[in-house]
Design a protein around this motif. Structure first.
Motif, PDB file in Angstrom:
ATOM      1  N   ALA A 165       0.861  -1.179   0.000  1.00  0.00           N
ATOM      2  CA  ALA A 165       0.000   0.000   0.000  1.00  0.00           C
ATOM      3  C   ALA A 165       0.896   1.227   0.000  1.00  0.00           C
ATOM      4  O   ALA A 165       1.706   1.414   0.924  1.00  0.00           O
ATOM      5  N   GLY A 166       0.772   2.044  -1.034  1.00  0.00           N
ATOM      6  CA  GLY A 166       1.565   3.262  -1.124  1.00  0.00           C
ATOM      7  C   GLY A 166       0.687   4.469  -0.873  1.00  0.00           C
ATOM      8  O   GLY A 166      -0.393   4.599  -1.449  1.00  0.00           O
ATOM      9  N   PRO A 190       2.546 -11.080   3.748  1.00  0.00           N
ATOM     10  CA  PRO A 190       3.185  -9.818   4.129  1.00  0.00           C
ATOM     11  C   PRO A 190       2.408  -8.630   3.578  1.00  0.00           C
ATOM     12  O   PRO A 190       2.072  -8.589   2.394  1.00  0.00           O
ATOM     13  N   VAL A 191       2.116  -7.674   4.438  1.00  0.00           N
ATOM     14  CA  VAL A 191       1.467  -6.431   4.032  1.00  0.00           C
ATOM     15  C   VAL A 191       2.376  -5.280   4.462  1.00  0.00           C
ATOM     16  O   VAL A 191       2.806  -5.211   5.617  1.00  0.00           O
ATOM     17  N   ILE A 192       2.645  -4.392   3.525  1.00  0.00           N
ATOM     18  CA  ILE A 192       3.538  -3.263   3.778  1.00  0.00           C
ATOM     19  C   ILE A 192       2.833  -1.981   3.388  1.00  0.00           C
ATOM     20  O   ILE A 192       2.344  -1.851   2.265  1.00  0.00           O
ATOM     21  N   VAL A 193       2.766  -1.049   4.324  1.00  0.00           N
ATOM     22  CA  VAL A 193       2.190   0.274   4.078  1.00  0.00           C
ATOM     23  C   VAL A 193       3.350   1.257   4.091  1.00  0.00           C
ATOM     24  O   VAL A 193       4.040   1.396   5.105  1.00  0.00           O
ATOM     25  N   ALA A 194       3.579   1.928   2.977  1.00  0.00           N
ATOM     26  CA  ALA A 194       4.774   2.751   2.849  1.00  0.00           C
ATOM     27  C   ALA A 194       4.453   4.069   2.171  1.00  0.00           C
ATOM     28  O   ALA A 194       3.557   4.147   1.329  1.00  0.00           O
ATOM     29  N   PHE A 236      -1.166   8.204  14.559  1.00  0.00           N
ATOM     30  CA  PHE A 236      -0.090   7.294  14.157  1.00  0.00           C
ATOM     31  C   PHE A 236       0.102   6.213  15.222  1.00  0.00           C
ATOM     32  O   PHE A 236       0.290   5.034  14.896  1.00  0.00           O
ATOM     33  N   GLN A 237       0.038   6.606  16.482  1.00  0.00           N
ATOM     34  CA  GLN A 237       0.179   5.634  17.565  1.00  0.00           C
ATOM     35  C   GLN A 237      -0.940   4.605  17.527  1.00  0.00           C
ATOM     36  O   GLN A 237      -0.723   3.420  17.813  1.00  0.00           O
ATOM     37  N   ARG A 238      -2.151   5.031  17.145  1.00  0.00           N
ATOM     38  CA  ARG A 238      -3.259   4.080  17.040  1.00  0.00           C
ATOM     39  C   ARG A 238      -2.992   3.025  15.972  1.00  0.00           C
ATOM     40  O   ARG A 238      -3.404   1.868  16.110  1.00  0.00           O
ATOM     41  N   LEU A 239      -2.285   3.403  14.913  1.00  0.00           N
ATOM     42  CA  LEU A 239      -1.926   2.418  13.896  1.00  0.00           C
ATOM     43  C   LEU A 239      -0.954   1.386  14.471  1.00  0.00           C
ATOM     44  O   LEU A 239      -1.079   0.190  14.199  1.00  0.00           O
ATOM     45  N   LEU A 240      -0.009   1.835  15.281  1.00  0.00           N
ATOM     46  CA  LEU A 240       0.913   0.895  15.924  1.00  0.00           C
ATOM     47  C   LEU A 240       0.162  -0.013  16.896  1.00  0.00           C
ATOM     48  O   LEU A 240       0.432  -1.217  16.966  1.00  0.00           O
ATOM     49  N   PHE A 300       7.628   3.044   6.937  1.00  0.00           N
ATOM     50  CA  PHE A 300       7.173   1.706   6.572  1.00  0.00           C
ATOM     51  C   PHE A 300       6.422   1.129   7.763  1.00  0.00           C
ATOM     52  O   PHE A 300       6.983   1.028   8.860  1.00  0.00           O
ATOM     53  N   LEU A 301       5.177   0.733   7.561  1.00  0.00           N
ATOM     54  CA  LEU A 301       4.424  -0.011   8.559  1.00  0.00           C
ATOM     55  C   LEU A 301       4.224  -1.435   8.052  1.00  0.00           C
ATOM     56  O   LEU A 301       3.787  -1.627   6.917  1.00  0.00           O
ATOM     57  N   LEU A 302       4.519  -2.426   8.898  1.00  0.00           N
ATOM     58  CA  LEU A 302       4.485  -3.831   8.499  1.00  0.00           C
ATOM     59  C   LEU A 302       3.492  -4.595   9.368  1.00  0.00           C
ATOM     60  O   LEU A 302       3.440  -4.390  10.589  1.00  0.00           O
TER      61      LEU A 302
END
Length: 268
Positions: A103-104, A141-145, A177-181, A220-222
């Motif tokens: 996801a870009g 694997p899902v990568i949000v970048a 952003f913290q909620r995403l983590l 990068f969020l993984l």
């Protein structure tokens, strides 16, 4: 597999820089932001001549995102972030490439704050949180970048006291952003470099790059499956020092083969 994200700040005006970096770094997959070009003006032939397939979502003068691959066909799964049919800005693109979902994104800047642009940024973050909830537990694997336009912590900015009124550093944005983590995503850079001073963006003026007076806003969020394969993550500062370059530097991660990593752990 080496995956990179790069805000090029105008793909046509910075094309020589991008092509030089692609030849030098040889990333397998690249997420690009801020193309600043309409759909028909994307330099497809030059990118293909460099060895990459591409999909992109352009927008005249502003925004724009793209995915490049030299390791397999790009299977587009989404163009645009769901949740607001009136949002026509080119800020999100998603595709499966070689067994990885990429996801870009190019998240709204949000300045000035307060104001409608900041409100739009917060709504965009809420929509992103809802959409990523559907991806976090995929058995792949899902990568949000991309360029998140978020400074997560004081550690991620030179002289944080100067940024308290900026939308990139607002408490509401940092909390989002913290909620995403907390949703389960891993910040790849901080996973491997928890205490290092690392920046991805430097303004053009006052020698910011030379003084290393920067920000970390490209991330990068993984998901857990991708995190299990993470073996390296870094910022490639070299292009930021070139002439007529972007104010961002590429950020990259490396994913290892899961079986090889498991065998290495057993052997160790």
């Amino acid at each position: 597999m080496n995956i990179a994200t790069y805000n090029v700040n105008g793909i046509n005006s910075r094309l020589p820089v991008l092509l030089r970096w692609l030849e030098l770094a040889e990333p397998d997959i690249v997420v690009l932001q801020e193309l600043k070009a309409p759909q028909e003006s994307f330099p497809e032939m030059a990118i293909r001549d460099a060895g990459y397939d591409a999909i992109w979502r352009g927008q005249s003068r502003w925004n724009g995102v793209a995915l490049l691959s030299r390791v397999g066909e790009i299977h587009e799964t989404r163009r645009g972030l769901p949740g607001d049919p009136n949002d026509l800005q080119s800020r999100y693109i998603e595709a499966a490439v070689n067994g990885v979902l990429i996801a870009g994104l190019y998240l709204p800047n949000g300045n000035p704050r307060p104001g409608p642009k900041f409100d739009f940024k917060l709504r965009w973050l809420d929509r992103l949180h809802k959409h990523l909830a559907s991806l976090i537990e995929l058995d792949a694997p899902v990568i949000v970048a991309g360029d998140f336009n978020v400074i997560p912590t004081d550690m991620d900015v030179y002289a944080p006291e100067r940024w308290h009124d900026d939308a990139l550093f607002a408490p509401e944005v940092r909390a989002a952003f913290q909620r995403l983590l907390e949703q389960g995503w891993t910040d790849a850079i901080r996973r491997l470099h928890p205490h290092d001073t690392i920046y991805t963006f430097w303004k053009y003026w006052r020698g910011s790059f030379e003084r290393n007076a920067g920000l970390r806003i490209d991330h990068f969020l993984l998901n857990p499956v991708a995190t299990a394969r993470l073996v390296a993550a870094a910022v490639d500062r070299r292009p930021r020092g070139w002439e007529k370059t972007s104010d961002h530097a590429p950020v990259w991660i490396e994913l290892g083969d899961l079986r090889q990593l498991q065998n290495r752990q057993i052997a160790g």
